[in-house]
Design a protein around this motif. Sequence first.
Motif, mmCIF file in Angstrom:
data_model
loop_
_atom_site.group_PDB
_atom_site.id
_atom_site.type_symbol
_atom_site.label_atom_id
_atom_site.label_comp_id
_atom_site.label_asym_id
_atom_site.label_seq_id
_atom_site.Cartn_x
_atom_site.Cartn_y
_atom_site.Cartn_z
ATOM 1 N N ALA A 22 0.884 -1.130 -0.091
ATOM 2 C CA ALA A 22 -0.086 0.115 -0.025
ATOM 3 C C ALA A 22 0.935 1.364 0.072
ATOM 4 O O ALA A 22 0.665 2.193 -0.780
ATOM 5 C CB ALA A 22 -0.864 -0.043 1.208
ATOM 6 N N LEU A 23 1.932 1.207 0.998
ATOM 7 C CA LEU A 23 3.095 2.267 0.742
ATOM 8 C C LEU A 23 3.309 2.549 -0.507
ATOM 9 O O LEU A 23 3.729 4.099 -0.807
ATOM 10 C CB LEU A 23 4.121 2.282 1.795
ATOM 11 C CG LEU A 23 3.332 2.128 3.415
ATOM 12 C CD1 LEU A 23 4.622 1.890 4.403
ATOM 13 C CD2 LEU A 23 2.516 3.169 3.777
ATOM 14 N N GLY A 24 3.850 1.742 -1.211
ATOM 15 C CA GLY A 24 4.571 1.846 -2.544
ATOM 16 C C GLY A 24 3.330 2.226 -3.528
ATOM 17 O O GLY A 24 3.573 2.914 -4.522
ATOM 18 N N ILE A 113 -9.462 0.023 1.356
ATOM 19 C CA ILE A 113 -8.806 -1.173 2.289
ATOM 20 C C ILE A 113 -7.806 -1.855 1.403
ATOM 21 O O ILE A 113 -8.082 -2.224 0.409
ATOM 22 C CB ILE A 113 -9.866 -1.966 2.922
ATOM 23 C CG1 ILE A 113 -10.968 -1.177 3.736
ATOM 24 C CG2 ILE A 113 -9.431 -3.090 3.709
ATOM 25 C CD1 ILE A 113 -12.263 -2.027 4.156
ATOM 26 N N VAL A 114 -6.701 -1.855 2.101
ATOM 27 C CA VAL A 114 -5.675 -2.745 1.511
ATOM 28 C C VAL A 114 -5.334 -3.873 2.735
ATOM 29 O O VAL A 114 -4.855 -3.551 3.874
ATOM 30 C CB VAL A 114 -4.307 -2.052 1.156
ATOM 31 C CG1 VAL A 114 -3.384 -2.869 0.486
ATOM 32 C CG2 VAL A 114 -4.671 -0.871 0.213
ATOM 33 N N MET A 115 -5.524 -5.094 2.404
ATOM 34 C CA MET A 115 -4.813 -6.297 3.435
ATOM 35 C C MET A 115 -4.326 -7.494 2.571
ATOM 36 O O MET A 115 -4.398 -7.387 1.435
ATOM 37 C CB MET A 115 -6.031 -6.614 4.246
ATOM 38 C CG MET A 115 -7.432 -7.100 3.456
ATOM 39 S SD MET A 115 -8.939 -7.181 4.261
ATOM 40 C CE MET A 115 -8.294 -8.264 5.665
ATOM 41 N N GLY A 116 -3.780 -8.265 3.387
ATOM 42 C CA GLY A 116 -3.102 -9.432 2.598
ATOM 43 C C GLY A 116 -3.925 -10.524 2.492
ATOM 44 O O GLY A 116 -5.146 -10.616 3.237
ATOM 45 N N VAL A 147 -3.855 -8.133 -1.358
ATOM 46 C CA VAL A 147 -2.607 -8.364 -1.542
ATOM 47 C C VAL A 147 -2.120 -9.885 -1.308
ATOM 48 O O VAL A 147 -1.895 -10.390 -0.352
ATOM 49 C CB VAL A 147 -1.666 -7.400 -1.085
ATOM 50 C CG1 VAL A 147 -0.225 -7.614 -1.425
ATOM 51 C CG2 VAL A 147 -2.113 -5.998 -1.247
ATOM 52 N N PRO A 148 -1.626 -10.588 -2.470
ATOM 53 C CA PRO A 148 -1.315 -11.827 -2.302
ATOM 54 C C PRO A 148 0.026 -12.066 -1.409
ATOM 55 O O PRO A 148 0.680 -11.065 -1.473
ATOM 56 C CB PRO A 148 -0.927 -12.361 -3.872
ATOM 57 C CG PRO A 148 -1.762 -11.668 -4.518
ATOM 58 C CD PRO A 148 -1.895 -10.154 -3.940
ATOM 59 N N GLU A 149 0.131 -13.043 -0.666
ATOM 60 C CA GLU A 149 1.437 -13.438 0.046
ATOM 61 C C GLU A 149 2.620 -13.201 -0.695
ATOM 62 O O GLU A 149 2.683 -13.667 -1.936
ATOM 63 C CB GLU A 149 1.257 -14.448 0.589
ATOM 64 C CG GLU A 149 2.305 -14.786 1.784
ATOM 65 C CD GLU A 149 2.073 -16.026 2.566
ATOM 66 O OE1 GLU A 149 2.352 -16.271 3.926
ATOM 67 O OE2 GLU A 149 1.234 -16.880 2.292
ATOM 68 N N ASP A 150 3.870 -12.689 -0.158
ATOM 69 C CA ASP A 150 5.137 -12.529 -0.749
ATOM 70 C C ASP A 150 5.029 -11.809 -2.200
ATOM 71 O O ASP A 150 5.917 -11.757 -2.722
ATOM 72 C CB ASP A 150 5.570 -13.790 -0.949
ATOM 73 C CG ASP A 150 5.683 -14.684 0.239
ATOM 74 O OD1 ASP A 150 6.051 -13.881 1.395
ATOM 75 O OD2 ASP A 150 5.660 -15.825 0.319
ATOM 76 N N LEU A 151 3.976 -11.034 -2.392
ATOM 77 C CA LEU A 151 4.149 -10.377 -3.680
ATOM 78 C C LEU A 151 4.876 -8.994 -3.500
ATOM 79 O O LEU A 151 4.639 -8.275 -2.474
ATOM 80 C CB LEU A 151 2.603 -9.802 -4.114
ATOM 81 C CG LEU A 151 2.435 -8.932 -5.438
ATOM 82 C CD1 LEU A 151 3.065 -9.845 -6.553
ATOM 83 C CD2 LEU A 151 1.149 -8.293 -5.465
ATOM 84 N N THR A 152 5.859 -8.674 -4.446
ATOM 85 C CA THR A 152 6.633 -7.698 -4.134
ATOM 86 C C THR A 152 6.211 -6.447 -4.904
ATOM 87 O O THR A 152 5.676 -6.613 -6.104
ATOM 88 C CB THR A 152 7.976 -7.777 -4.689
ATOM 89 O OG1 THR A 152 8.371 -8.938 -3.889
ATOM 90 C CG2 THR A 152 8.972 -6.746 -4.526
ATOM 91 N N PHE A 153 6.083 -5.200 -4.423
ATOM 92 C CA PHE A 153 5.453 -4.208 -5.034
ATOM 93 C C PHE A 153 6.152 -3.653 -6.361
ATOM 94 O O PHE A 153 7.493 -3.662 -6.316
ATOM 95 C CB PHE A 153 5.514 -2.987 -4.112
ATOM 96 C CG PHE A 153 4.772 -1.636 -5.005
ATOM 97 C CD1 PHE A 153 3.455 -1.700 -5.251
ATOM 98 C CD2 PHE A 153 5.860 -0.605 -5.471
ATOM 99 C CE1 PHE A 153 3.059 -0.639 -5.958
ATOM 100 C CE2 PHE A 153 5.392 0.365 -6.077
ATOM 101 C CZ PHE A 153 3.928 0.386 -6.672
#
Length: 224
Positions: A22-24, A113-116, A147-153
């Motif tokens: 989310a920050l990215g 909302i942004v969540m994993g 946001v999928p687990e381990d996804l790099t922005f």
Amino acid sequence: MKKRILLPTDYSKNALNAIKYALGLYKAETCDFFLLNAFHASGYSLASLMVPEPGERFYEAAKLESEKGMNRLMEVLNLLPKNDKHTFQIICTFNSLTQAVKEIIDTKDIDIIVMGTKDITKSSNAFLGSHTVGIMENITQCPVIAVPEDLTFLPPKEIVFATDYKTVFKKKELHYMFDLAKMHHATIRVLHIESEGKLNVGQENNKLLLQDMMENIVYTFHTL
């Protein structure tokens, strides 16, 4: 306009990754981020009439653990490159996650909302974690980015929008997607899965309406 973004967390690696994403994603935007941890007391059910009250031992112990977790999270976030466009507010509340999210959307005027999410494991046959599914099924006041687990922005270059063209589109419902496309100069790929032959008149009109809404956005239409 400043965006107000809710970031639920259980202090897991998965939740931290979603926060970083989310920050990215909103790096160039002025944002208030609301970090939420919804806690409960061990041995008590939130559905029960018997729940601990503030000041009681079990409540205060659970609250302390939640606050400690939030302090550790803020220590981690403070190690990231500082962004003067971003501010953080922390919320630790005794509640179910879904109910806490509903209340904060109303009281804090949340935009998104942004969540994993969690990948498939041997103990689970679902792509999304149960908390994320619950939020997506029960929250209709604002969009949810999972946001999928381990996804790099990485800045999104393409956004897939799947539709059957049976809905009369409303700009206020799609403007978050349009904002992301403009923000990252991304192309919107409108995808239609053809299952009933050619589009009828109503569907064609809805497609034209969508096209008008995307006047200042790069987009393409696709049919499978």
